[in-house]
Design an enzyme around this catalytic site. Structure first.
Site, PDB file in Angstrom:
ATOM      1  N   HIS A  10       0.818  -1.219   0.000  1.00 55.09           N
ATOM      2  CA  HIS A  10       0.000   0.000   0.000  1.00 55.09           C
ATOM      3  C   HIS A  10       0.849   1.265   0.000  1.00 55.09           C
ATOM      4  O   HIS A  10       0.765   2.092  -0.907  1.00 55.09           O
ATOM      5  CB  HIS A  10      -0.935  -0.005   1.207  1.00 55.09           C
ATOM      6  CG  HIS A  10      -1.848  -1.184   1.264  1.00 55.09           C
ATOM      7  ND1 HIS A  10      -2.686  -1.514   0.219  1.00 55.09           N
ATOM      8  CD2 HIS A  10      -2.067  -2.110   2.228  1.00 55.09           C
ATOM      9  CE1 HIS A  10      -3.377  -2.594   0.541  1.00 55.09           C
ATOM     10  NE2 HIS A  10      -3.017  -2.975   1.744  1.00 55.09           N
ATOM     11  N   CYS A  42      -6.728  -6.682   2.705  1.00 55.48           N
ATOM     12  CA  CYS A  42      -8.041  -6.552   3.351  1.00 55.48           C
ATOM     13  C   CYS A  42      -9.124  -7.313   2.588  1.00 55.48           C
ATOM     14  O   CYS A  42     -10.238  -7.503   3.102  1.00 55.48           O
ATOM     15  CB  CYS A  42      -8.431  -5.085   3.484  1.00 55.48           C
ATOM     16  SG  CYS A  42      -8.340  -4.162   1.940  1.00 55.48           S
TER      17      CYS A  42
END
Length: 455
Positions: A10, A42
């Site tokens: 990320h 996620c």
């Protein structure tokens, strides 16, 4: 200008893309020890549960896309040493074993985190898995096909989401956690009691307030999880105990928290000149307590990675800190939280109070008018909003984003009471439930004012 970026999930992806756009003449080299980049971890539970069938949708960049920006990406290259004074690094090609050295003018550390793996007896047995990256998710899916009894250790977001996914796939599921409540870092008991009841109603076994002591097995494969209060059959075990930052490469070279999280300033600069860091490898500035804390979230990571690019040559845009805002959907319940719970505030030594609103989110004359439960936590002395939690059968989670802004801006409960929210029967009531929380905490009118008014 030579820029070395270590790690590309990320924070790394956000930093690289924005650095390439801001400084098109820069020589950018990315070192990534995995065989993929930018995986949305996620989404693992959605992938495992079958809601997401095409795993490629969980990637939002690739070495090919970075190459179009002029970035050199060295996949399957593990950085083994960094000398921040000499501005040199050493890396090993994991396919060939070849060692290489490189130099940099600016170093960006986005090495992320790794699951905590306690040294339990039997931890080396087969079918005890982690849940962090793409390869983990594929292994979980493959091994769960043959598993009947699955045990998840750790009742945070990832653990609870996996439990739901396994149950929906027809597995016998047990959730173990040392804490007496699930999701205890994010929610107070008013919420976790209801969620636990929902899980139990679906025959999910909750083994809470229990510490795993060992794993036992047969023929090299796990067969039971043993705790200090019982034992549980398991064909497959998923460890979701938590994460720790991957920062050994900079140990002793930059300032860190006790757990190894790198401390950065509001411009993402470490204590060493020309060394920047972002994402799960870092501590973040936590607005409710005004201190640095370790809160590994993808949202924090992408913001910090973007700020690295903006501040690489000069301090330009400040980081505003975080509230640790998060959300989760468990079966039909939409849940979100921001900032501190009442429990965590008291554990931090803060005299906190809370208001709970249980109300229909829109007028009762509408065809449906589901209930929302909102809890807002505030500091007793200053009346400053510290945190909030909400749950409803209809998706009202964006309201917690509003409260995140309130916390970030230091708002008080009486200000929340009179914030201008629109009214439309399709969506809410004349008094929005956020207003209602503020109204429920209005200070009493001083007796002196009452007496003056009478006179």
């Amino acid at each position: 200008m030579k820029i070395a970026v270590i790690g590309c999930t990320h924070a790394g992806t956000a930093a690289i893309v924005n650095i390439a756009k801001c400084y098109p003449e820069a020589e950018i080299t990315v070192y990534e020890k995995n065989d993929n980049i930018s995986f949305l971890s996620c989404g693992i539970a959605l992938y495992v549960g079958g809601m997401v069938s095409d795993a490629q949708g969980l990637f939002y960049s690739s070495p090919e896309q970075l190459a179009e920006l002029g970035v050199t990406t060295k996949m399957l290259h593990e950085v083994t040493k960094i000398d921040t004074d000499a501005k040199q690094l050493r890396a090993r090609n994991l396919e060939t074993g070849e060692e290489l050295e490189d130099t940099f003018d600016k170093l960006v550390m986005t090495t992320g985190s790794w699951p905590i793996v306690p040294k339990f007896e039997g931890i080396g047995l087969d079918n005890i898995l982690l849940s962090k990256n793409f390869n983990h998710s594929n292994t979980i899916i493959e091994k769960s096909k043959q598993a009947k009894n699955i045990v998840v250790v750790g009742a945070g977001y990832i653990g609870v989401e996996l439990v739901e996914a396994f149950q929906l796939n027809g597995k016998n599921v047990t959730l173990i956690d040392a804490e007496p409540r699930i999701l205890s870092k994010y929610l107070d008991a008013e919420y976790t009691d209801q969620i636990e009841a929902s899980l139990r109603s679906r025959n999910i076994q909750l083994a809470l307030g229990q510490k795993v002591t060992k794993f036992t097995g047969e023929n090299g494969k796990v067969s039971k999880v043993v705790t200090d209060r019982g034992e549980y059959s398991a064909d497959l075990v998923i460890l979701c105990i938590g994460f720790r930052p991957n920062t050994e490469l900079l140990r002793g070279q930059v300032d860190m928290l006790d757990n190894g999280a790198i401390i950065v300033d509001e411009y993402m600069r470490t204590s060493k000149s020309d060394v920047y860091a972002a994402g799960d490898s870092c501590a973040v500035f936590y607005n409710p307590t005004q201190t640095h804390a370790y809160i590994p979230l993808a949202t924090n990571a992408v913001r910090m990675g973007t700020l690295v690019a903006r501040n690489l040559l000069a301090p330009t845009v400040k980081y505003m800190g975080t509230q640790g805002t998060s959300g989760i959907k468990i079966y039909e319940d939409h849940i979100a939280a921001t900032g501190m719970t009442e429990t965590s505030a008291k554990e931090a030594g803060i005299e906190a109070e809370a208001v709970i609103v249980n109300d229909h989110y829109r007028p009762e004359f509408m065809p449906t008018h589901e209930t929302v439960m909102l809890k807002v936590v505030y500091e007793q002395s200053t009346r400053r909003i510290l945190g909030a939690q909400m749950m409803s059968k209809v998706d009202l989670t964006q309201s917690v984003n509003t409260l995140s802004v309130c916390i970030q801006n230091g708002m008080k409960m009486e200000e929340l009471a009179f914030v201008d929210f629109f009214f439309q029967p399709h969506y809410n009531k004349p008094w929005n439930f956020l207003n209602s929380a503020g109204l429920g905490a209005l200070p009493e009118v001083p007796q002196s004012a009452y007496e003056t008014g009478r006179v």
